[in-house]
Write an enzyme that holds these catalytic residues in place. Structure first.
Site, PDB file in Angstrom:
ATOM      1  N   ARG A  71      -5.380   6.000  -8.263  1.00 61.07           N
ATOM      2  CA  ARG A  71      -4.989   7.403  -8.302  1.00 61.07           C
ATOM      3  C   ARG A  71      -4.974   7.939  -9.732  1.00 61.07           C
ATOM      4  O   ARG A  71      -5.456   9.052 -10.006  1.00 61.07           O
ATOM      5  CB  ARG A  71      -3.619   7.575  -7.643  1.00 61.07           C
ATOM      6  N   LEU A  85       0.858  -1.172   0.000  1.00 59.59           N
ATOM      7  CA  LEU A  85       0.000   0.000   0.000  1.00 59.59           C
ATOM      8  C   LEU A  85       0.899   1.228   0.000  1.00 59.59           C
ATOM      9  O   LEU A  85       1.951   1.228   0.643  1.00 59.59           O
ATOM     10  CB  LEU A  85      -0.896   0.036   1.244  1.00 59.59           C
ATOM     11  N   ASP A  86       0.469   2.276  -0.714  1.00 59.86           N
ATOM     12  CA  ASP A  86       1.232   3.518  -0.699  1.00 59.86           C
ATOM     13  C   ASP A  86       1.341   4.039   0.732  1.00 59.86           C
ATOM     14  O   ASP A  86       0.492   3.756   1.585  1.00 59.86           O
ATOM     15  CB  ASP A  86       0.541   4.579  -1.562  1.00 59.86           C
ATOM     16  N   ARG A  87       2.367   4.839   0.980  1.00 58.97           N
ATOM     17  CA  ARG A  87       2.584   5.396   2.320  1.00 58.97           C
ATOM     18  C   ARG A  87       1.319   6.056   2.872  1.00 58.97           C
ATOM     19  O   ARG A  87       0.948   5.849   4.031  1.00 58.97           O
ATOM     20  CB  ARG A  87       3.717   6.429   2.279  1.00 58.97           C
TER      21      ARG A  87
END
Length: 322
Positions: free
Chosen positions: A258, A157-159
């Site tokens: 995104r 998962l992205d930060r």
């Protein structure tokens, strides 16, 4: 196969950060104190300092919480030491639970570990990163039982994305999950807070994703030029400024949601990299709410679901901050 629901209500682990106490036993086996004179990683410092102790024994001491830096137990091999730091080596085995920062264990067995990751925490460090990550913390967790235990990255998962993610606890399981990911994963549902009022209550975005030289993903205007990405969405709530969406992935490409939200003209709130202009919730409005998958060795379908972050609902009660 009917999904087997797991509530996953694992408790946050607690930890006493106090310095090791002196006791009658300590007088017989006193703690060793060392002052750091030059920058070094913790394991390297210990190996150079504790010349009478073998490498594996030093690693075991780290895993068991016997090494303190400035009064706090440290377990990470690459913890960065600086001149002036004090390192204490405790002779006693200190059985302590290691704290999880920005993480909560939802489920664990001999093959996998499922966690809830908060926004702001890296899943895995890059080659230039030395900060705390989900990977480092879960590695320390499994090494509490055995210092040679390892974990393996299955997905990330992205930060700034919160939610459910999974690690494998051995390489065989990791390879099985990665090789059969599309078949074994039954559901990946995200909650996305996006800018603007979406007109269509449901929709599907399909494109071919590519990565630029600056590591930014984008949709190619040409068919078959890149990786096929398919995103489905359903509107949960909307107003003039924001829309709250339930997003289901048919494919799991890097930054897929995104990019597709930007393509739709409704970038994810707080996602400046992909066109967002608002910062109303102080983080990126993306949350991995549901992960359902076929267990790699048991065969049963397991489902892990989390609540929608409360901050995602705030924009529907107040005027947004530009």
């Amino acid at each position: 196969m009917k999904n087997k629901q797991r509530s996953g209500q694992g408790q946050q682990q607690s930890y006493n950060k106090s310095k090791p106490n002196a006791s009658h036993h300590d007088k017989q086996t006193p703690n060793k104190h060392y002052t750091v004179n030059e920058s070094s990683e913790l394991l390297a410092f210990l190996l150079n300092t504790l010349t009478n102790i073998g490498r594996n024994s030093v690693k075991s001491m780290l895993a068991r919480g016997q090494i303190f830096v400035n009064g706090r137990a440290e377990t990470a091999y690459n913890f960065p030491l600086q001149p002036g730091h004090t390192v204490i080596v405790s002779k006693d085995k200190i059985e302590e639970e290691i704290p999880l920062i920005g993480l909560r264990i939802m489920y664990e067995d001999e093959d996998i570990i499922v966690v809830y990751k908060e926004a702001g925490l890296l899943s895995v460090a890059s080659s230039k990163e030395t900060e705390l990550t989900a990977y480092r913390q879960i590695t320390a967790h499994v090494r509490e039982k055995n210092p040679i235990n390892r974990i393996f990255v299955v997905h990330r998962l992205d930060r700034d994305t919160s939610g459910v993610m999974m690690f494998a606890k051995n390489e065989e399981v990791k390879l099985k999950l990665q090789d059969s990911w599309q078949d074994m994963v039954k559901e990946r549902t995200y909650i996305a807070l996006v800018e603007g009022k979406i007109k269509k209550p449901t929709g599907t975005i399909t494109s071919w994703l590519k990565e630029s030289s600056t590591l930014r993903m984008y949709s190619s205007p040409y068919a078959n030029d890149g990786q096929l990405a398919i995103t489905n969405y359903t509107t949960i709530q909307t107003n003039s400024y924001f829309s709250l969406l339930e997003v289901n992935l048919e494919t799991g490409r890097k930054n897929q949601i995104r990019v597709h939200m930007q393509d739709l003209g409704h970038p994810v709130a707080g996602d400046k990299k992909y066109g967002a202009k608002t910062k109303t919730i102080g983080r990126m409005g993306l949350h991995a709410q549901v992960l359902a998958f076929e267990h790699p060795t048991k065969g049963e379908v397991m489902t892990f679901k989390t609540e929608i972050p409360k901050t995602f609902l705030h924009p529907f009660r107040a005027t947004p901050t530009k």
